[in-house]
Design a protein around this motif. Structure first.
Motif, PDB file in Angstrom:
ATOM      1  N   GLU A 245       0.832  -1.209   0.000  1.00  0.00           N
ATOM      2  CA  GLU A 245       0.000   0.000   0.000  1.00  0.00           C
ATOM      3  C   GLU A 245       0.865   1.257   0.000  1.00  0.00           C
ATOM      4  O   GLU A 245       0.602   2.227   0.701  1.00  0.00           O
ATOM      5  CB  GLU A 245      -0.959  -0.013   1.195  1.00  0.00           C
ATOM      6  N   GLY A 246       1.951   1.191  -0.794  1.00  0.00           N
ATOM      7  CA  GLY A 246       2.799   2.361  -0.990  1.00  0.00           C
ATOM      8  C   GLY A 246       3.842   2.620   0.079  1.00  0.00           C
ATOM      9  O   GLY A 246       4.591   3.595  -0.018  1.00  0.00           O
ATOM     10  N   LYS A 247       3.916   1.759   1.099  1.00  0.00           N
ATOM     11  CA  LYS A 247       4.880   1.962   2.178  1.00  0.00           C
ATOM     12  C   LYS A 247       5.745   0.714   2.358  1.00  0.00           C
ATOM     13  O   LYS A 247       5.316  -0.394   2.048  1.00  0.00           O
ATOM     14  CB  LYS A 247       4.147   2.258   3.489  1.00  0.00           C
ATOM     15  N   PRO A 248       6.973   0.900   2.895  1.00  0.00           N
ATOM     16  CA  PRO A 248       7.814  -0.271   3.158  1.00  0.00           C
ATOM     17  C   PRO A 248       7.152  -1.192   4.178  1.00  0.00           C
ATOM     18  O   PRO A 248       6.433  -0.747   5.082  1.00  0.00           O
ATOM     19  CB  PRO A 248       9.103   0.337   3.739  1.00  0.00           C
ATOM     20  N   ALA A 249       7.378  -2.475   4.021  1.00  0.00           N
ATOM     21  CA  ALA A 249       6.854  -3.470   4.965  1.00  0.00           C
ATOM     22  C   ALA A 249       7.866  -4.599   5.097  1.00  0.00           C
ATOM     23  O   ALA A 249       8.704  -4.822   4.219  1.00  0.00           O
ATOM     24  CB  ALA A 249       5.505  -4.009   4.497  1.00  0.00           C
ATOM     25  N   SER A 250       7.791  -5.286   6.220  1.00  0.00           N
ATOM     26  CA  SER A 250       8.673  -6.422   6.491  1.00  0.00           C
ATOM     27  C   SER A 250       7.859  -7.701   6.399  1.00  0.00           C
ATOM     28  O   SER A 250       6.708  -7.749   6.826  1.00  0.00           O
ATOM     29  CB  SER A 250       9.288  -6.298   7.887  1.00  0.00           C
ATOM     30  N   ARG A 251       8.502  -8.738   5.880  1.00  0.00           N
ATOM     31  CA  ARG A 251       7.786  -9.982   5.639  1.00  0.00           C
ATOM     32  C   ARG A 251       8.510 -11.149   6.301  1.00  0.00           C
ATOM     33  O   ARG A 251       9.681 -11.389   6.052  1.00  0.00           O
ATOM     34  CB  ARG A 251       7.666 -10.240   4.141  1.00  0.00           C
ATOM     35  N   ILE A 252       7.790 -11.848   7.169  1.00  0.00           N
ATOM     36  CA  ILE A 252       8.288 -13.084   7.755  1.00  0.00           C
ATOM     37  C   ILE A 252       7.606 -14.239   7.026  1.00  0.00           C
ATOM     38  O   ILE A 252       6.386 -14.388   7.077  1.00  0.00           O
ATOM     39  CB  ILE A 252       7.987 -13.152   9.267  1.00  0.00           C
ATOM     40  N   ALA A 253       8.400 -15.032   6.296  1.00  0.00           N
ATOM     41  CA  ALA A 253       7.875 -16.165   5.539  1.00  0.00           C
ATOM     42  C   ALA A 253       8.390 -17.456   6.172  1.00  0.00           C
ATOM     43  O   ALA A 253       9.598 -17.681   6.236  1.00  0.00           O
ATOM     44  CB  ALA A 253       8.306 -16.068   4.087  1.00  0.00           C
ATOM     45  N   VAL A 254       7.483 -18.287   6.638  1.00  0.00           N
ATOM     46  CA  VAL A 254       7.835 -19.474   7.425  1.00  0.00           C
ATOM     47  C   VAL A 254       7.659 -20.723   6.570  1.00  0.00           C
ATOM     48  O   VAL A 254       6.542 -21.029   6.147  1.00  0.00           O
ATOM     49  CB  VAL A 254       6.939 -19.588   8.681  1.00  0.00           C
ATOM     50  N   SER A 255       8.742 -21.443   6.310  1.00  0.00           N
ATOM     51  CA  SER A 255       8.599 -22.663   5.503  1.00  0.00           C
ATOM     52  C   SER A 255       9.677 -23.703   5.813  1.00  0.00           C
ATOM     53  O   SER A 255       9.845 -24.654   5.048  1.00  0.00           O
ATOM     54  CB  SER A 255       8.625 -22.324   4.007  1.00  0.00           C
ATOM     55  N   ASN A 256      10.400 -23.538   6.923  1.00  0.00           N
ATOM     56  CA  ASN A 256      11.476 -24.466   7.252  1.00  0.00           C
ATOM     57  C   ASN A 256      10.965 -25.645   8.070  1.00  0.00           C
ATOM     58  O   ASN A 256      10.169 -25.473   9.002  1.00  0.00           O
ATOM     59  CB  ASN A 256      12.572 -23.728   8.030  1.00  0.00           C
TER      60      ASN A 256
END
Length: 515
Positions: free
Chosen positions: A477-488
Motif C-alpha cells: 500500500e505504498g509503504k515499506p513493509a517487512s515480511r516473515i515467511a515461514v517454511s522451514n
C-alpha cells in the motif's frame, strides 16, 4: 592432472564439512560476519591458475575460506526471507547421492537405469500429497522452480488457445495451427488473432518473466482484481476480458500471494465458475501453486478451513505450477535448490511444446511406459532432482508433512498475534477485519511494519543486522513493509516466537536509544 581417485580423501572432506555445519538452530547465525564475508571474497581466485592446487588443498580453501562467507539461508529455521524452506535430512542424503551418481534424467531407458522410474514415482507421491489424481495429471515434469514451471504453463496455454482459435476458422489446417511447427505469428494469423492476454490478479514477478520468455511480453499480463481487494477476481472484469475480440486468453490463479500468503479464490464453487468461463471462451486455466497449493495436504478442521478453502478446486485447472521449497519443491517440500514441478492434464499439448523432433537417438521406443523427461520439460540434460523428493516423501509421508505445515502455520499466527498486540508495530492484514478473522487467514506469511515511519524505513535492515533472524522487505500500500515467511521443516513455534520477540524488542530498544 592426477587421474587417481582416492575415496578416503573425499570421505575426509565430507566429514570435515559435516563437522563445521551447525548441529542445532542455536548454533546458527543467519548472516555471515562482515569480516568473514570480506575474507571469503579476498580468497577467491581472480584468474585461472596455470597449475591447479589439487583436491585436498581446494577442499581446505572451500571449507576454511569460502564457507564462512555463506549465509545460513535454509540451514537456519530463523531465515524468513523469500519463502525459502530448509532441507530435510532425507533430502540432504539423497542429494549427495545425486551428485555422487551423476544421473542425467533425460531419456527413459529402463534397462539401463532406474532413475526415470524413480522420477515417475516421486511425481506420483507428490500428487497424492496434494490430493491430485495421478491418472488425471499424466503430463508431469521436474523443473528448476516456479519460473520454469510457469514458463511451461504459459507455453502450453499459448499453443492450446491459438490452436482452438485456428479450429474455429473454416479453412484451418492442423499444421498451420501448431505454434511449435508454424511459429507464433503464422499460427495467430491462421486463427485471426491479434493478441494473447494473461488475465490474473496480483501476479508473482516470475509470471511476467515467463510471459517475456514465451514471447507474450510483460504487457500481456493484465490484472482483473477487485477495486478494494485486488487479489480476488472481479468476475465482471474477467468476463469482459475473456470476451475481447480476436484475442486468446490464459487465466492464471495465484494460490498463495507472495506478500500476504492469501489466496485468489476462496471456494470450490468460485474455481468452478472460473473453469466454466474458461471453457466458454476457449481459455487456458493455469494455477501458480506457489506455497498455497500445499494447503491441500491439511486435513479438514476449523483451525485451517480458510487455507483449505483457498486451495479448493485447483484440480480444475489445465496446468499447475508446484514449487517445492514452498510451492517450489525447494519451498514447502524442503528439498535442496533447485526443484519445482509442472503438472498438466493435457499430455498431447505438453508433447507438442516440448518434444525433441528428428532425434531418433533420444527415443525410448513406442512401447515405453514412461515418457522421456526431455519430451515433457525444458531441458534435454538435467540433474536428478527427483531423488531428494522421493526420499523425503518416503521418509516422512503425509503425516510428517502435515505436522510440518501445521507447526509453520501456528508459528506464523503466533507472530501475527504478537504484532497485533504490540504498540510499535502494525499487521498488514489486507481486507480482513476483526482479530479472529485476521488470524484465521494467516497462512505462513506475516506482513507487518513499524508505526514510526523513520523506524519503518530501516526496519528490515535493523532486524537482519542482529543476525539472529532474517526477513525480507517489500512494499505494501505504498509503504515499506517487512515480511516473515515461514517454511522451514525445523520450525518450532514455542522456541521461535521467543527469538522473534527478542529481536523485535532489541530493534525497538536500539532505535529509541539512538533517537
Amino acid at each position: 592432472m592426477d587421474q587417481g581417485y582416492d575415496p578416503e580423501t573425499l570421505r575426509n572432506a565430507y566429514s570435515r564439512l559435516l563437522d563445521v555445519l551447525p548441529k542445532t538452530s542455536d548454533e546458527t547465525y543467519v548472516l555471515p560476519f562482515t569480516e568473514a564475508l570480506r575474507q571469503a571474497e579476498a580468497s577467491l581466485n581472480t584468474h585461472l591458475p596455470s597449475q591447479g592446487i589439487g583436491f585436498p588443498a581446494t577442499a581446505n580453501h572451500l571449507l576454511n575460506d569460502v564457507l564462512p562467507g555463506f549465509n545460513a539461508s535454509s540451514a537456519s529455521p530463523h531465515y524468513y526471507g523469500f519463502v525459502t524452506g530448509g532441507t530435510t535430512p532425507a533430502a540432504v542424503f539423497a542429494d549427495n547421492m545425486v551428485t555422487a551418481c551423476d544421473q542425467n534424467v533425460a531419456v527413459h531407458l529402463p534397462d539401463e537405469s532406474v532413475s526415470t522410474t524413480v522420477e515417475e514415482r516421486a511425481a506420483i507421491l507428490l500428487l497424492e500429497l496434494l490430493r491430485l489424481d495421478p491418472k488425471t495429471w499424466t503430463a508431469r515434469t521436474f523443473t528448476t522452480g516456479a519460473t520454469a514451471s510457469n514458463l511451461l504453463g504459459l507455453a502450453c496455454g499459448r499453443n492450446s488457445t491459438i490452436t482452438k482459435a485456428c479450429q474455429r476458422q473454416q479453412d484451418w489446417a492442423a499444421v498451420n495451427s501448431n505454434v511449435s511447427v508454424a511459429g507464433i505469428f503464422s499460427a495467430m494469423s491462421t486463427g485471426k488473432l491479434n493478441s494473447i492476454q494473461i488475465l490474473t490478479t496480483m501476479p508473482h514477478s516470475s509470471l511476467l518473466k515467463a510471459a517475456s520468455l514465451v514471447g507474450l511480453g510483460h504487457a500481456s499480463v493484465k490484472t482483473v482484481g477487485r477495486e478494494h481487494n485486488p487479489l480476488r477476481f472481479d468476475l465482471k472484469k474477467l468476463v469482459d476480458g475473456l470476451a475481447t475480440p480476436h484475442t486468446a486468453t490464459i487465466v492464471v490463479i495465484s494460490c498463495g500471494e507472495v506478500n500476504t500468503g492469501c489466496f485468489a479464490t476462496e471456494s470450490y464453487e468460485e474455481m468452478q465458475h472460473i473453469r466454466l468461463l474458461c471453457d466458454e471462451y476457449d481459455a487456458w486455466l493455469h494455477v501458480d501453486g506457489a506455497f498455497g497449493l500445499f494447503g491441500r495436504a491439511l486435513e479438514a478442521s476449523p483451525e485451517f478451513q480458510s487455507i483449505r478453502n483457498g486451495s479448493h478446486g485447483m484440480e480444475l485447472a489445465d496446468s499447475i505450477t508446484v514449487p517445492t521449497k514452498t510451492g517450489d519443491a525447494h519451498k514447502c517440500l524442503n528439498v535442496p535448490y533447485d526443484c519445482g514441478f509442472f503438472f498438466c492434464r493435457h499430455p498431447d499439448i505438453v508433447k507438442e511444446v516440448c518434444q525433441n523432433p528428428n532425434a531418433a537417438y533420444l527415443d525410448s521406443g513406442p512401447t515405453a511406459s514412461i515418457v522421456s523427461p526431455l519430451n515433457t520439460g525444458i531441458e534435454n540434460s538435467r540433474r536428478f532432482r527427483a531423488l531428494p523428493v522421493y526420499a523425503t516423501l518416503t521418509a516422512y509421508g503425509r503425516s510428517g508433512y502435515q505436522e510440518m505445515l501445521i507447526s509453520q502455520i501456528r508459528f506464523a499466527r503466533a507472530v501475527a498475534s504478537y504484532i497485533m498486540d504490540h504498540p510499535n508495530f502494525e499487521l498488514c492484514s489486507g481486507t480482513f477485519t476483526g482479530r479472529a478473522e485476521i488470524l484465521a487467514n494467516i497462512y505462513i506469511i506475516v506482513l507487518f511494519r513499524a508505526k514510526d515511519n523513520a523506524l519503518n524505513e530501516k526496519l528490515v535492515r535493523s532486524i537482519n543486522a542482529t543476525s539472529k533472524m532474517y526477513v525480507s522487505g517489500t512494499t505494501w500500500e505504498g509503504k515499506p513493509a517487512s515480511r516473515i515467511a515461514v517454511s522451514n521443516w525445523r520450525c518450532d513455534a514455542a522456541r521461535d516466537i521467543i527469538i522473534v520477540k527478542e529481536v523485535l524488542e532489541e530493534v525497538i530498544k536500539q532505535y529509541l536509544h539512538d533517537a
